[in-house]
Design a protein around this motif. Structure first.
Motif, PDB file in Angstrom:
ATOM      1  N   THR A 201      30.853 159.922 -27.824  1.00 31.10           N
ATOM      2  CA  THR A 201      32.299 159.965 -27.988  1.00 31.10           C
ATOM      3  C   THR A 201      32.882 158.594 -27.686  1.00 31.10           C
ATOM      4  N   CYS A 203      36.408 156.180 -27.987  1.00 29.98           N
ATOM      5  CA  CYS A 203      37.866 156.233 -28.141  1.00 29.98           C
ATOM      6  C   CYS A 203      38.398 154.979 -28.817  1.00 29.98           C
ATOM      7  N   CYS A 232      42.890 155.335 -23.664  1.00 26.93           N
ATOM      8  CA  CYS A 232      41.443 155.274 -23.921  1.00 26.93           C
ATOM      9  C   CYS A 232      40.679 154.911 -22.648  1.00 26.93           C
ATOM     10  N   PHE A 236      37.778 157.081 -20.741  1.00 28.88           N
ATOM     11  CA  PHE A 236      36.482 156.468 -20.421  1.00 28.88           C
ATOM     12  C   PHE A 236      36.172 156.624 -18.934  1.00 28.88           C
ATOM     13  N   ALA A 241      34.921 160.004 -22.575  1.00 34.14           N
ATOM     14  CA  ALA A 241      34.488 159.133 -23.671  1.00 34.14           C
ATOM     15  C   ALA A 241      33.442 158.195 -23.111  1.00 34.14           C
TER      16      ALA A 241
END
Length: 331
Positions: A201, A203, A232, A236, A241
């Motif tokens: 995943t 972003c 984002c 993370f 992500a």
């Protein structure tokens, strides 16, 4: 799961407020170091109308010098009458446009560009912060904020890539910075390039060219979006992500805020930044181009680069060469 880094969290909480003026930098250590790259534009890339995507409107005999009288009927005269320049900016792109969590003021390379334009209209802009109204906007709101029929901004400085599709909706200044897309991953990742991230995943900001480039580069990644760069980074840091893909300028700021992150060396796009302006005001675009050229010629551009990017991205490259020749709509 990694702990949320305080600076990113503090920035995220301050996104919706506004600030104005020039401010002192609060620099943090930056891990990523990259050699400066050439910013000379590549050969012309024609759009559907046959015009080069990077070509802007050339200044002409009617374009005033920065600091001089603004021609009657021009958009610059309207701004001067209003008493302030209204700019759409980021408040979470570290070193580009971000809110200092201590002072609460917005600062960065993009903000320096706005301040230069404001000073070109208002010679007292350096000492009068009221000459600039900074409106914090998300990445997807960049173009709509210029096209708003009720309360538009005059100009957008939010690391926006110049491309053919966007010329259909807004006008751009000449290129003022050349960035490139990279991908940020966890510091213990064994990935060498974005091609190694299949199934993970990643972003990218919504409404950005970064999202489109990521999908083209590796269709096998699971792309997710956030409205802001900090959004984002938060995904993370929460483990939702495994990476972030975006402009190297933005990712360098992310690394400064997260000791568990690193940026992969692979650069897989060119991202020429332009200041966004309404298609209705070509005379304002021409004026902004004069301001930008003045910054490039008198060292102001390099001073701003050194302040915000030198630690992260290395020695300043030559400023992007302005390309002209575009013909305004209905002219």
């Amino acid at each position: 799961m990694k702990k949320l880094i305080p600076l990113a969290a503090a920035t995220a909480l301050l996104l919706t407020a506004c600030g104005t003026g020039n401010y002192a930098a609060t620099q943090l250590p930056v891990k990523e170091t990259s050699p400066a790259t050439s910013t000379t534009p590549k050969p012309p890339r024609p759009c559907a109308d046959g015009q080069n995507a990077l070509a802007s409107y050339a200044p002409n005999a009617d374009t005033p010098a920065p600091g001089g009288a603004m021609p009657a009927g021009s958009w610059m005269a309207e701004i001067k009458k209003r008493g302030r320049l209204i700019a759409g900016v980021s408040a979470d792109s570290f070193n580009l446009g971000y809110r200092d969590p201590i002072s609460g003021k917005i600062q960065g390379f993009d903000i320096d560009m706005i301040q230069a334009v404001a000073k070109g209209i208002f010679p007292d802009a350096d000492t009068n912060p009221g000459r600039v109204e900074l409106r914090v906007i998300s990445s997807p709101a960049r173009i709509p904020s210029l096209r708003d029929t009720k309360n538009p901004v005059d100009i957008v400085a939010r690391n926006m890539t110049i491309n053919c599709d966007r010329w259909n909706d807004i006008a751009f200044s000449a290129e003022y910075y050349r960035s490139g897309q990279k991908t940020l991953v966890q510091s213990d990742s064994t990935a060498k390039s974005t091609d190694d991230l299949s199934g993970q995943t990643i972003c990218a900001p919504a409404g950005s060219t970064s999202l489109e480039n990521l999908k083209k580069k590796n269709p096998a990644v699971k792309a997710v979006t956030a409205d802001t760069d900090t959004g984002c980074l938060v995904l993370f840091q929460q483990g939702k992500a495994q990476g972030i893909s975006g402009d190297d300028t933005v990712l360098a700021g992310d690394v400064a805020q997260d000791p568990y992150a690193k940026v992969l060396p692979e650069r897989f796009s060119d991202e020429p930044y332009g200041l966004g302006i309404s298609l209705k005001h070509p005379e304002f675009v021409r004026f902004v181009n004069v301001v930008l050229q003045q910054m490039k010629d008198d060292g102001g551009w390099k001073t701003s680069y050194d302040r915000w990017f030198k630690t992260a991205l290395g020695e300043a490259p030559k400023p992007p060469v302005a390309l002209y020749g575009r013909v305004p709509v209905n002219q």
